[in-house]
Design a protein around this motif. Sequence first.
Motif, PDB file in Angstrom:
ATOM      1  N   HIS A   3       0.869  -1.215   0.012  1.00  0.00           N
ATOM      2  CA  HIS A   3      -0.053   0.075  -0.036  1.00  0.00           C
ATOM      3  C   HIS A   3       0.838   1.015   0.242  1.00  0.00           C
ATOM      4  O   HIS A   3       0.501   2.358  -0.759  1.00  0.00           O
TER       5      HIS A   3
ATOM      6  N   TYR B  51      -2.368 -10.063  -0.684  1.00  0.00           N
ATOM      7  CA  TYR B  51      -2.930  -8.819  -1.796  1.00  0.00           C
ATOM      8  C   TYR B  51      -3.763  -9.430  -2.990  1.00  0.00           C
ATOM      9  O   TYR B  51      -3.924  -8.794  -4.000  1.00  0.00           O
ATOM     10  N   GLN B  53      -6.872 -10.042  -3.603  1.00  0.00           N
ATOM     11  CA  GLN B  53      -7.847  -9.050  -4.035  1.00  0.00           C
ATOM     12  C   GLN B  53      -7.425  -7.934  -4.894  1.00  0.00           C
ATOM     13  O   GLN B  53      -8.294  -7.418  -5.628  1.00  0.00           O
ATOM     14  N   VAL B  54      -6.448  -7.486  -4.134  1.00  0.00           N
ATOM     15  CA  VAL B  54      -6.092  -6.096  -4.866  1.00  0.00           C
ATOM     16  C   VAL B  54      -5.328  -6.521  -6.071  1.00  0.00           C
ATOM     17  O   VAL B  54      -5.631  -5.719  -7.057  1.00  0.00           O
ATOM     18  N   ASN B  57      -8.464  -6.865  -8.695  1.00  0.00           N
ATOM     19  CA  ASN B  57      -9.057  -5.587  -9.101  1.00  0.00           C
ATOM     20  C   ASN B  57      -8.214  -4.701  -9.954  1.00  0.00           C
ATOM     21  O   ASN B  57      -8.730  -4.222 -10.876  1.00  0.00           O
ATOM     22  N   PRO B  81      -0.392  -0.634  -6.199  1.00  0.00           N
ATOM     23  CA  PRO B  81      -1.418  -1.001  -7.437  1.00  0.00           C
ATOM     24  C   PRO B  81      -1.131   0.139  -8.560  1.00  0.00           C
ATOM     25  O   PRO B  81      -1.231  -0.366  -9.721  1.00  0.00           O
TER      26      PRO B  81
END
Lengths: 229, 97
Positions: A3, B51, B53-54, B57, B81
């Motif tokens: 992130h 990660y 699901q990320v 997407n 991402p």
Amino acid sequence: MSHAEPGGRAGPARPEGSVLPHDLLVLARPDALEPESPPPPWAPARLRLAPLVVVRRAAPRGTAIPVGVRGAERRERFAAWLAPQAVAARVTPEELARAARWRERRSRLPALAALDAAFEILAATGLGWGPVGAVGFELASGVPSVSATSDLDVLVRAPARVPAASARALLAALAGLAARVDVQLETPAGGVALAELAAEPRTVVARTAAGPRRVADPWQPGAGAERLP
Amino acid sequence: METLEFRYPARDPVGRRAHVGVVGSGDLEVLLEPSGDGEARVRIRTTVDGYGQVWRNVLDRLFSRYHGAAAIEVNDFGATPGMVLLRLEQAIEESAP
């Protein structure tokens, strides 16, 4: 995938008293940080051990400086903001290279052992450079941060064009060192990997304060890449 | 370390093999080549677990507008991402004849 967006503001120019991405800042007070989210459990002890944070690449928020806290583990990173008046001292990558403190106490860790040879090769380019990442943090803080598998992360200031042939020559010279050397060039468009420049793709990815961007030429800001329809 | 695999229907031929990106923290390497059939396949090796699901997407978004029959290998070193999408777009651009 992760992130957090590491790094800091783009551009090689350094106005007086300013901070740039990858600079290390010493906190004037342990409570000076304004966290972006609740601080993780490891953060307070780590900041007591080394009250040092790394300037990140992020869009400015008033006068507050975007910074990151490095934990002992790779996954331990934590984003925060710091008021300029809470900065006790600033250490730049170039200052770490000039101080050459790795010569005082030799290490067998490859990323630290590679510094002497990297120094010779990078000094010969005539460009400003310095260690960042785990190596930069350990040299600045004295706190062991480099592991046996750490790369030697290096920042090179590239205000003027570095031709692809020069990028390939530099990459080849650094390839034989004790550790993998990961060089990021600070271009007018942002941070660009030396290895990517050397490969001459149609576009390169530049890390900027607004996130990564594809650019056709990092020395021609504004020459953006077409996005997919 | 985690390996993930995704498949998407495809209809367009892929021009040529492309290799973009770099091995380095917060970055990724993408290798794209013709899949040889009417399907797009993506295989991801990532240093950061959890990660999935990320990734789905990001890939759903990409394959909503890209229909190349590509076999894509990704080696990820903790990229965001945004960086992942840029590298995939860059590989697609490089694979155009």
